[in-house]
Motif scaffolding. Structure first.
Motif, mmCIF file in Angstrom:
data_model
loop_
_atom_site.group_PDB
_atom_site.id
_atom_site.type_symbol
_atom_site.label_atom_id
_atom_site.label_comp_id
_atom_site.label_asym_id
_atom_site.label_seq_id
_atom_site.Cartn_x
_atom_site.Cartn_y
_atom_site.Cartn_z
ATOM 1 N N GLY A 1 35.415 -28.691 -9.640
ATOM 2 C CA GLY A 1 35.502 -28.805 -11.065
ATOM 3 C C GLY A 1 34.211 -29.310 -11.654
ATOM 4 O O GLY A 1 33.334 -29.759 -10.933
ATOM 5 N N ASP A 2 34.109 -29.255 -12.923
ATOM 6 C CA ASP A 2 32.916 -29.714 -13.609
ATOM 7 C C ASP A 2 33.275 -30.806 -14.593
ATOM 8 O O ASP A 2 34.388 -30.866 -15.102
ATOM 9 N N ILE A 3 32.305 -31.671 -14.848
ATOM 10 C CA ILE A 3 32.483 -32.760 -15.806
ATOM 11 C C ILE A 3 31.327 -32.696 -16.780
ATOM 12 O O ILE A 3 30.170 -32.599 -16.374
ATOM 13 N N ILE A 4 31.652 -32.736 -18.048
ATOM 14 C CA ILE A 4 30.624 -32.787 -19.078
ATOM 15 C C ILE A 4 30.840 -34.081 -19.829
ATOM 16 O O ILE A 4 31.921 -34.324 -20.367
ATOM 17 N N ALA A 5 29.828 -34.951 -19.820
ATOM 18 C CA ALA A 5 29.975 -36.262 -20.441
ATOM 19 C C ALA A 5 28.826 -36.495 -21.412
ATOM 20 O O ALA A 5 27.685 -36.213 -21.088
ATOM 21 N N PRO A 6 29.143 -37.016 -22.603
ATOM 22 C CA PRO A 6 28.062 -37.339 -23.534
ATOM 23 C C PRO A 6 27.381 -38.636 -23.104
ATOM 24 O O PRO A 6 28.030 -39.624 -22.809
ATOM 25 N N ASN A 74 50.754 -25.182 -4.297
ATOM 26 C CA ASN A 74 50.145 -25.124 -5.625
ATOM 27 C C ASN A 74 48.956 -26.073 -5.717
ATOM 28 O O ASN A 74 47.922 -25.726 -6.285
ATOM 29 N N LEU A 75 49.086 -27.277 -5.157
ATOM 30 C CA LEU A 75 47.971 -28.228 -5.152
ATOM 31 C C LEU A 75 46.767 -27.635 -4.438
ATOM 32 O O LEU A 75 45.643 -27.681 -4.949
ATOM 33 N N LEU A 76 46.980 -27.061 -3.270
ATOM 34 C CA LEU A 76 45.870 -26.483 -2.510
ATOM 35 C C LEU A 76 45.229 -25.324 -3.265
ATOM 36 O O LEU A 76 43.995 -25.198 -3.295
ATOM 37 N N CYS A 77 46.038 -24.482 -3.899
ATOM 38 C CA CYS A 77 45.495 -23.365 -4.687
ATOM 39 C C CYS A 77 44.707 -23.884 -5.886
ATOM 40 O O CYS A 77 43.643 -23.346 -6.216
ATOM 41 N N GLU A 78 45.197 -24.930 -6.521
ATOM 42 C CA GLU A 78 44.496 -25.501 -7.678
ATOM 43 C C GLU A 78 43.158 -26.085 -7.252
ATOM 44 O O GLU A 78 42.146 -25.886 -7.929
ATOM 45 N N LEU A 79 43.122 -26.779 -6.129
ATOM 46 C CA LEU A 79 41.864 -27.327 -5.642
ATOM 47 C C LEU A 79 40.896 -26.212 -5.262
ATOM 48 O O LEU A 79 39.691 -26.312 -5.506
ATOM 49 N N ARG A 80 41.420 -25.147 -4.695
ATOM 50 C CA ARG A 80 40.583 -23.987 -4.384
ATOM 51 C C ARG A 80 40.006 -23.380 -5.659
ATOM 52 O O ARG A 80 38.827 -23.063 -5.742
ATOM 53 N N ASP A 81 40.846 -23.251 -6.674
ATOM 54 C CA ASP A 81 40.406 -22.655 -7.928
ATOM 55 C C ASP A 81 39.321 -23.483 -8.602
ATOM 56 O O ASP A 81 38.467 -22.948 -9.291
ATOM 57 N N ARG A 82 39.372 -24.771 -8.411
ATOM 58 C CA ARG A 82 38.358 -25.646 -9.006
ATOM 59 C C ARG A 82 37.065 -25.638 -8.212
ATOM 60 O O ARG A 82 36.064 -26.177 -8.653
ATOM 61 N N GLY A 83 37.087 -25.007 -7.042
ATOM 62 C CA GLY A 83 35.863 -24.728 -6.295
ATOM 63 C C GLY A 83 35.400 -25.836 -5.381
ATOM 64 O O GLY A 83 35.926 -26.935 -5.357
ATOM 65 N N GLU A 141 49.614 -18.705 -1.922
ATOM 66 C CA GLU A 141 49.895 -18.314 -3.309
ATOM 67 C C GLU A 141 51.339 -17.861 -3.457
ATOM 68 O O GLU A 141 51.999 -18.168 -4.454
ATOM 69 N N GLN A 142 51.853 -17.162 -2.461
ATOM 70 C CA GLN A 142 53.246 -16.707 -2.512
ATOM 71 C C GLN A 142 54.197 -17.908 -2.454
ATOM 72 O O GLN A 142 55.166 -17.969 -3.210
ATOM 73 N N VAL A 143 53.908 -18.864 -1.572
ATOM 74 C CA VAL A 143 54.741 -20.073 -1.485
ATOM 75 C C VAL A 143 54.693 -20.846 -2.795
ATOM 76 O O VAL A 143 55.704 -21.354 -3.266
ATOM 77 N N ALA A 144 53.506 -20.919 -3.398
ATOM 78 C CA ALA A 144 53.340 -21.653 -4.659
ATOM 79 C C ALA A 144 53.967 -20.917 -5.836
ATOM 80 O O ALA A 144 54.234 -21.510 -6.875
ATOM 81 N N PRO A 150 42.438 -16.046 -10.285
ATOM 82 C CA PRO A 150 40.986 -15.958 -10.173
ATOM 83 C C PRO A 150 40.426 -17.207 -9.526
ATOM 84 O O PRO A 150 41.016 -18.273 -9.637
ATOM 85 N N ARG A 151 39.294 -17.074 -8.851
ATOM 86 C CA ARG A 151 38.678 -18.224 -8.165
ATOM 87 C C ARG A 151 37.850 -19.006 -9.174
ATOM 88 O O ARG A 151 38.382 -19.496 -10.131
ATOM 89 N N ALA A 152 36.563 -19.083 -8.994
ATOM 90 C CA ALA A 152 35.718 -19.823 -9.921
ATOM 91 C C ALA A 152 35.697 -19.108 -11.267
ATOM 92 O O ALA A 152 35.901 -17.911 -11.345
#
Length: 170
Positions: A1-6, A74-83, A141-144, A150-152
């Motif tokens: 994931g990305d973080i944008i901070a002022p 779902n957790l593992l897929c979400e972490l994968r999606d965040r790269g 993904e099927q289990v979730a 989409p990935r990144a």
């Protein structure tokens, strides 16, 4: 994931992402951008925020509808999606303990251990020392119950941001 901070992050403040992360600190975005670039950045940030809000809303309301295996998948897929997964030998590795998986999915470590054993028996994951190796993303993904995601660049953004960090193109 990305973080944008002022500006600067307040001290003491630390970040320890589970996956590779990019942090962009903007001291004064208006000082280094012309008006067109500032509007482009504002539009991109707004689009990213809306996409993230939509995904968080979906995750919140579908979490309670999943069984233990679905929550972990779902957790593992979400972490994968965040790269930022560490790939070794054709496998994706996540630096997660069973306790951390339990905390992130609202389950006991006993239940996580049993459920990961089931996912391992199906050939979707392999447990390691303080990590999980994912062997079969389509199966997870099927289990979730999420289908192919989409990935990144999950939000589908096609517009590229201006180069605010380098010299301006003349």
């Amino acid at each position: 994931g990305d973080i944008i901070a002022p500006g600067e992050l307040p001290r003491p403040f630390g970040l320890q992402p589970l996956t590779r992360a990019t942090v962009l600190l903007l001291a004064d975005p208006a000082a280094s951008l012309d008006k067109a670039e500032a509007l482009t950045w504002a539009g991109l940030l707004r689009e990213l925020a809306l996409a993230e809000e939509s995904m968080n809303f979906e995750a919140l309301f579908t979490l309670t509808r999943r069984d233990a295996a679905g929550r972990i998948a779902n957790l593992l897929c979400e972490l994968r999606d965040r790269g930022g997964l560490a790939s070794r030998d054709g496998e994706d590795h996540l630096p997660l303990t069973q306790r951390e998986v339990g905390e992130l999915t609202g389950q006991t470590t006993v239940n996580v251990n049993r459920t990961l054993g089931e996912l391992e028996a199906l050939g979707h994951v392999r447990r390691g020392n303080r990590s999980l190796a994912v062997l079969d993303w389509p199966g997870l993904e099927q289990v979730a119950g999420v289908g192919s995601r989409p990935r990144a660049g999950r939000s589908g953004l096609t517009q590229q941001p201006p180069s605010a960090l380098g010299p301006a193109a003349g």
